[in-house]
Scaffold this active site. Sequence first.
Site: not given
Length: 282
Positions: A59, A86, A137, A151, A155
């Site tokens: 995790d 990833n 990304s 989000y 990124k």
Amino acid sequence: MAQRTWLITGVSSGFGRLRLMTEQLLERGDRVAGTVRNREVMNDLQHKYGDLLWVTQLDVTDTPAIRRVVEQAFNDLGRIDVVVSNAGYGLIGAAEELTDEQIDHQLDTNLVGSIQLVRAVLPYLRAQGGGRILQLSSVGGQAAFPGGSLYHATKWGIEGFMESVMHEVAAFNIGVTIVEPGGANTNFRYKSSKLASKIDAYEASPAIHARRMLEEATARSIGDPAKMVTLMIDSVERTPAPKRIALGSDSYTVIHKALTERLALLEAQKDLAFSTDESANN
């Protein structure tokens, strides 16, 4: 082509799984150290590829666990040539609709987890004389859309972090590439994305479009994930490492538009910016 060893976080979802990155690498004879939240989802590949696939649970919100897994992977496999960050997921909802817990988990997974993974692998890559890091990304790392504020925060944040790191570690023969895919037909959008609770007032906001897309789950992306993964893998052959790779016509188009608009806004402020220097005429 010499065999490489890859460490990939989140191999059970997105670009990591099955006929995507993991299987392409295993098919060509490379070794993959993959991390998952549930080891059972990798049993089929483990049975098929045996010792070529090293799997452990992780995790990425657990920083001590990241360090333990990285240490174990390098100890068990010796050299790791490529690290692919990833793991991550999408969080959809207007900023006001998000809970504090959702915000913390999104940041811990997509941003802090990626940062701590890189920090954990760098001592080993330096000691072995180099390596390559691929940071997943998104087109959302260069452009922002209503309904994806957190989000985008992760990124844009990880892109800034990685761009700084790539300059810090170039002297150690460590290359860093930021990968910016557009929409791709993986399980990311509809199975790996979370939806915030709804505030009715946001029916009048453009943020509603992102919510409806996730709720309806009918939109199909134009990107071919297998082609994208092949280009990611091939990028490791390039020296120096490409700083960024935009994948998909939608990614190229959206990023080009965003950068062009930002540059135009900056150019319009040139005289104002220069006027604030101490040496500027009053």
